[in-house]
Write a protein that holds these residues in place. Structure first.
Motif, PDB file in Angstrom:
ATOM      1  N   ASP A  56      -0.861 -33.555   0.775  1.00  0.00           N
ATOM      2  CA  ASP A  56       0.291 -33.677   0.432  1.00  0.00           C
ATOM      3  C   ASP A  56       0.382 -34.986  -0.442  1.00  0.00           C
ATOM      4  N   PHE A  57      -0.208 -35.365  -1.599  1.00  0.00           N
ATOM      5  CA  PHE A  57      -0.088 -36.446  -2.148  1.00  0.00           C
ATOM      6  C   PHE A  57       1.081 -36.376  -3.348  1.00  0.00           C
ATOM      7  N   GLY A  58       2.188 -35.414  -3.113  1.00  0.00           N
ATOM      8  CA  GLY A  58       3.052 -35.054  -4.123  1.00  0.00           C
ATOM      9  C   GLY A  58       4.018 -36.075  -4.570  1.00  0.00           C
ATOM     10  N   LEU A  59       4.220 -37.158  -3.618  1.00  0.00           N
ATOM     11  CA  LEU A  59       4.949 -38.184  -4.080  1.00  0.00           C
ATOM     12  C   LEU A  59       4.161 -39.816  -4.477  1.00  0.00           C
ATOM     13  N   ALA A  60       2.766 -39.310  -4.516  1.00  0.00           N
ATOM     14  CA  ALA A  60       1.911 -40.309  -4.690  1.00  0.00           C
ATOM     15  C   ALA A  60       2.220 -41.235  -5.820  1.00  0.00           C
ATOM     16  N   GLY A  61       2.094 -42.687  -5.889  1.00  0.00           N
ATOM     17  CA  GLY A  61       2.222 -43.587  -6.891  1.00  0.00           C
ATOM     18  C   GLY A  61       3.664 -43.926  -7.083  1.00  0.00           C
ATOM     19  N   GLY A  62       4.699 -43.517  -6.318  1.00  0.00           N
ATOM     20  CA  GLY A  62       6.187 -43.642  -6.483  1.00  0.00           C
ATOM     21  C   GLY A  62       6.738 -42.959  -7.524  1.00  0.00           C
ATOM     22  N   GLU A  63       6.097 -41.946  -8.135  1.00  0.00           N
ATOM     23  CA  GLU A  63       6.831 -41.102  -9.375  1.00  0.00           C
ATOM     24  C   GLU A  63       7.705 -39.832  -8.693  1.00  0.00           C
ATOM     25  N   ALA A  64       8.534 -40.105  -7.854  1.00  0.00           N
ATOM     26  CA  ALA A  64       9.220 -39.023  -6.978  1.00  0.00           C
ATOM     27  C   ALA A  64      10.425 -38.479  -7.779  1.00  0.00           C
ATOM     28  N   SER A  65      10.779 -39.078  -9.120  1.00  0.00           N
ATOM     29  CA  SER A  65      11.896 -38.454  -9.610  1.00  0.00           C
ATOM     30  C   SER A  65      11.757 -37.167 -10.130  1.00  0.00           C
ATOM     31  N   GLY A  66      12.904 -36.073  -9.770  1.00  0.00           N
ATOM     32  CA  GLY A  66      12.548 -34.775 -10.229  1.00  0.00           C
ATOM     33  C   GLY A  66      13.407 -33.775  -9.502  1.00  0.00           C
ATOM     34  N   VAL A  67      12.846 -33.409  -8.076  1.00  0.00           N
ATOM     35  CA  VAL A  67      13.626 -32.665  -7.312  1.00  0.00           C
ATOM     36  C   VAL A  67      14.344 -33.387  -6.265  1.00  0.00           C
TER      37      VAL A  67
ATOM     38  N   GLY B  32      -4.409 -34.444  -6.740  1.00  0.00           N
ATOM     39  CA  GLY B  32      -5.492 -33.974  -5.832  1.00  0.00           C
ATOM     40  C   GLY B  32      -6.755 -33.493  -6.206  1.00  0.00           C
ATOM     41  N   ARG B  33      -6.785 -33.106  -7.411  1.00  0.00           N
ATOM     42  CA  ARG B  33      -8.103 -32.607  -8.076  1.00  0.00           C
ATOM     43  C   ARG B  33      -9.141 -33.855  -8.370  1.00  0.00           C
ATOM     44  N   ARG B  34      -8.335 -35.014  -8.594  1.00  0.00           N
ATOM     45  CA  ARG B  34      -8.882 -36.284  -8.644  1.00  0.00           C
ATOM     46  C   ARG B  34      -9.525 -37.036  -7.559  1.00  0.00           C
ATOM     47  N   LEU B  35      -8.905 -36.825  -6.265  1.00  0.00           N
ATOM     48  CA  LEU B  35      -9.283 -37.391  -5.175  1.00  0.00           C
ATOM     49  C   LEU B  35     -10.090 -36.505  -4.256  1.00  0.00           C
ATOM     50  N   LYS B  36     -11.393 -37.152  -4.347  1.00  0.00           N
ATOM     51  CA  LYS B  36     -12.623 -36.533  -3.470  1.00  0.00           C
ATOM     52  C   LYS B  36     -13.300 -37.293  -2.277  1.00  0.00           C
ATOM     53  N   HIS B  37     -12.529 -37.080  -1.333  1.00  0.00           N
ATOM     54  CA  HIS B  37     -13.038 -38.099  -0.187  1.00  0.00           C
ATOM     55  C   HIS B  37     -12.849 -36.989   1.024  1.00  0.00           C
ATOM     56  N   LYS B  38     -13.634 -37.420   2.209  1.00  0.00           N
ATOM     57  CA  LYS B  38     -13.747 -36.651   3.395  1.00  0.00           C
ATOM     58  C   LYS B  38     -12.470 -36.445   4.256  1.00  0.00           C
ATOM     59  N   ASN B  39     -11.782 -37.606   3.981  1.00  0.00           N
ATOM     60  CA  ASN B  39     -10.552 -37.712   4.715  1.00  0.00           C
ATOM     61  C   ASN B  39      -9.172 -37.363   3.946  1.00  0.00           C
ATOM     62  N   ILE B  40      -9.654 -36.569   2.829  1.00  0.00           N
ATOM     63  CA  ILE B  40      -8.370 -36.024   1.849  1.00  0.00           C
ATOM     64  C   ILE B  40      -8.491 -34.632   1.578  1.00  0.00           C
ATOM     65  N   VAL B  41      -7.593 -33.842   1.941  1.00  0.00           N
ATOM     66  CA  VAL B  41      -7.712 -32.597   1.574  1.00  0.00           C
ATOM     67  C   VAL B  41      -8.008 -32.053   0.047  1.00  0.00           C
ATOM     68  N   PRO B  42      -8.876 -31.549  -0.449  1.00  0.00           N
ATOM     69  CA  PRO B  42      -9.081 -31.547  -1.859  1.00  0.00           C
ATOM     70  C   PRO B  42      -8.546 -30.518  -2.350  1.00  0.00           C
ATOM     71  N   ILE B  43      -7.763 -30.226  -3.408  1.00  0.00           N
ATOM     72  CA  ILE B  43      -7.208 -29.396  -4.443  1.00  0.00           C
ATOM     73  C   ILE B  43      -8.329 -28.816  -5.245  1.00  0.00           C
ATOM     74  N   TYR B  44      -8.471 -27.731  -5.354  1.00  0.00           N
ATOM     75  CA  TYR B  44      -9.354 -26.925  -6.266  1.00  0.00           C
ATOM     76  C   TYR B  44      -8.824 -26.438  -7.632  1.00  0.00           C
ATOM     77  N   GLU B  45      -7.646 -25.911  -7.819  1.00  0.00           N
ATOM     78  CA  GLU B  45      -7.227 -25.196  -8.826  1.00  0.00           C
ATOM     79  C   GLU B  45      -5.729 -25.417  -8.899  1.00  0.00           C
ATOM     80  N   VAL B  46      -5.280 -25.602  -9.962  1.00  0.00           N
ATOM     81  CA  VAL B  46      -3.980 -25.596 -10.369  1.00  0.00           C
ATOM     82  C   VAL B  46      -3.403 -24.389 -11.222  1.00  0.00           C
ATOM     83  N   GLY B  47      -2.594 -23.541 -10.799  1.00  0.00           N
ATOM     84  CA  GLY B  47      -2.320 -22.291 -11.592  1.00  0.00           C
ATOM     85  C   GLY B  47      -1.017 -21.705 -11.542  1.00  0.00           C
ATOM     86  N   SER B  48      -0.999 -20.839 -12.501  1.00  0.00           N
ATOM     87  CA  SER B  48       0.421 -20.091 -12.681  1.00  0.00           C
ATOM     88  C   SER B  48       0.102 -18.709 -12.830  1.00  0.00           C
ATOM     89  N   ASP B  49       0.926 -17.865 -12.285  1.00  0.00           N
ATOM     90  CA  ASP B  49       0.691 -16.414 -12.343  1.00  0.00           C
ATOM     91  C   ASP B  49       1.900 -15.505 -12.288  1.00  0.00           C
TER      92      ASP B  49
END
Length: 475
Positions: free
Chosen positions: A197-208, A108-125
């Motif tokens: 929600d581009f979480g499954l983008a590119g077809g790499e959905a293995s995992g959960v 999401g941080r790589r996709l910068k377009h007016k019709n895609i909700v931008p991701i700003y930060e990926v973090g853990s706390d």
């Protein structure tokens, strides 16, 4: 969460130091708008987790799924409103789940377009994993469609163009979406549709498993039609599913949570013709929907660019005029039209109202437009806000002639937020009207009325709301 000064001022009104006093202190802080209803609810459960992640306070929970929850948050450093997606705790120690979640954020941080909700930060706390993103005021298309019943063809095509432009850009970056559905398209207050929600983008959905199952429709369609994984034409099929439902108010195939039913290719091949559900559509729009929903990928549109060409050709055919509507919050069909017997406001009425300002609290873009158009037509200035906190802050610094709020704008804390607005209305003698939706009618006994604060359950028209405000003002 709360400044020492605010805590001390609230504590002055509390007696005792036992558990009941602590509960009363929390409620007092909520009444003073130092805590939101969501935050006080967490504290009253004697919990701390869920109040803050990283440098962000969690204000409200907007959505919840099996994999993650989405919140409206606020930066403790800048005060900026932000969207936060937080991985559910059950997956926090699963490396595959964490990697999938972080992958969504980095993409999401790589996709910068007016019709895609931008991701700003990926973090853990402290074991919590989160993404921060643009907070889009408005809502998702699924929720808006529930309220509207269906969109006009002009509106639907406009929003599908927005989404197709987002897909076109993502494809130019080498990505497909893989989970297109109405709930993954947000509509901003400016009526711009955005993909999320581009979480499954590119077809790499293995995992959960739970998350991978979200794209079972994609897998079924591609398996039985010979399309490769990650085929961009699959996104176009499900964009067609969205367009079909937006213009007709009905999905092209029956919704189900049964995974075996979702894995039947007949589900996607035996779609009812759109003309049998919505016979009044223009032939060019019918042809676009039919081509998007071809089960054979070679007969479908081959790219978002190809689809956009036909959609843009269609736009000039729509009438530039739209029918105004006076209904508010219908959940079972198009909004009722303004009664012809009402007529236009008289010149004297418009002149009398021209110096009057109505504060409207409403987060849905389409309803904002209706309220603004209708009240302006009747001579009022309209101050439109989608956030109750901002509205309460604005009311402290300016006087208005009336306050109109919908329960949808109050999210999960209708009773608490109405109480805060009522307190202001009664203190300043400002008419307040809350439009209560039918599905929240059970809350009516908890929403006390007064001379300056009243609740109007649905069904209700904009004229009803305006008349009530004006009657309260005159009394």
């Amino acid at each position: 969460m709360v400044s020492p000064r605010a805590l001390a001022e609230a504590a002055r009104h509390i007696r005792g130091n036992d558990s009941s006093a602590i509960k009363e202190l929390i409620r007092e802080l909520e009444r003073r708008m130092e805590l939101t209803g969501y935050q006080s609810g967490i504290l009253l459960k004697h919990e701390i987790e869920g109040l803050r992640v990283g440098n962000y306070k969690l204000l409200y929970r907007n959505a919840s799924g099996s994999f993650a929850r989405v919140f409206r948050g606020c930066s403790v450093l800048t005060g900026e409103m932000i969207g936060l997606k937080v991985l559910r705790q059950r997956y926090a120690s699963d490396p595959r789940a964490v990697n999938l979640f972080k992958r969504e954020g980095e993409l999401g941080r790589r996709l910068k377009h007016k019709n895609i909700v931008p991701i700003y930060e990926v973090g853990s706390d402290g074991g919590q994993h989160y993404l921060t993103m643009e907070f889009v005021e408005g809502g998702n298309l699924k929720d808006i469609l529930k309220i509207r019943g269906k969109f006009t063809p002009e509106e639907a095509v406009k929003y599908i163009i927005d989404l197709a432009e987002g897909l076109e850009y993502a494809l130019s970056m080498g990505f497909t979406h893989r989970d297109l559905k109405l709930s993954n398209a947000l509509l901003s207050a400016q009526r711009v549709a955005k993909l999320v929600d581009f979480g499954l983008a590119g077809g790499e959905a293995s995992g959960v498993a739970d998350d991978a199952d979200r794209a079972v429709e994609y897998g079924t369609l591609e398996k039985f039609t010979g399309a490769p994984d990650g085929d961009p034409r699959s996104d176009l099929f499900f964009l067609g599913v969205m367009l079909y439902e937006m213009v007709s108010g009905q999905p092209p195939y029956p919704p189900t949570k049964d995974i075996n039913e979702r894995r039947q290719i007949s589900r996607y091949r035996n779609i009812r013709p759109i003309t049998s559900v919505c016979p009044g559509l223009s032939r060019p729009l019918v042809d676009i929907i039919d081509q998007l929903l071809r089960s054979n990928p070679h007969e479908r549109y081959q790219s978002p660019t190809e689809l956009l060409r036909d959609l843009r050709k269609l736009q000039p055919s729509f009438s530039s005029t739209t029918t105004s509507s006076e209904g508010l919050g219908s959940t079972s069909g198009p909004m009722p039209a303004i009664k012809s017997s009402e007529g236009e406001p008289s010149a004297s009425a418009s002149t009398a109202n021209r110096t009057s300002t109505i504060l409207c609290i409403e987060g849905r873009a389409t309803q904002q437009d209706r309220l603004r158009e209708y009240l302006s037509k009747h001579g009022y200035r309209v101050l439109m806000l989608s956030d109750t906190d901002r509205a309460l802050q604005r009311l402290e610094s300016m006087a208005v002639s009336g306050i109109l709020v919908t329960c949808e704008a109050l999210a999960d804390d209708v009773v608490g937020r109405y109480g805060q607005l009522k307190k202001h209305a009664d203190r300043t003698e400002t008419p307040l009207v809350l439009a209560l939706s039918a599905k929240r009618a059970d809350l009516l006994p908890q929403l006390p009325a007064s001379r300056y604060s009243q609740v109007m359950p649905q069904p209700v028209t904009l004229r009803d709301l305006r008349d009530r405000l004006e009657t309260m003002k005159a009394s």
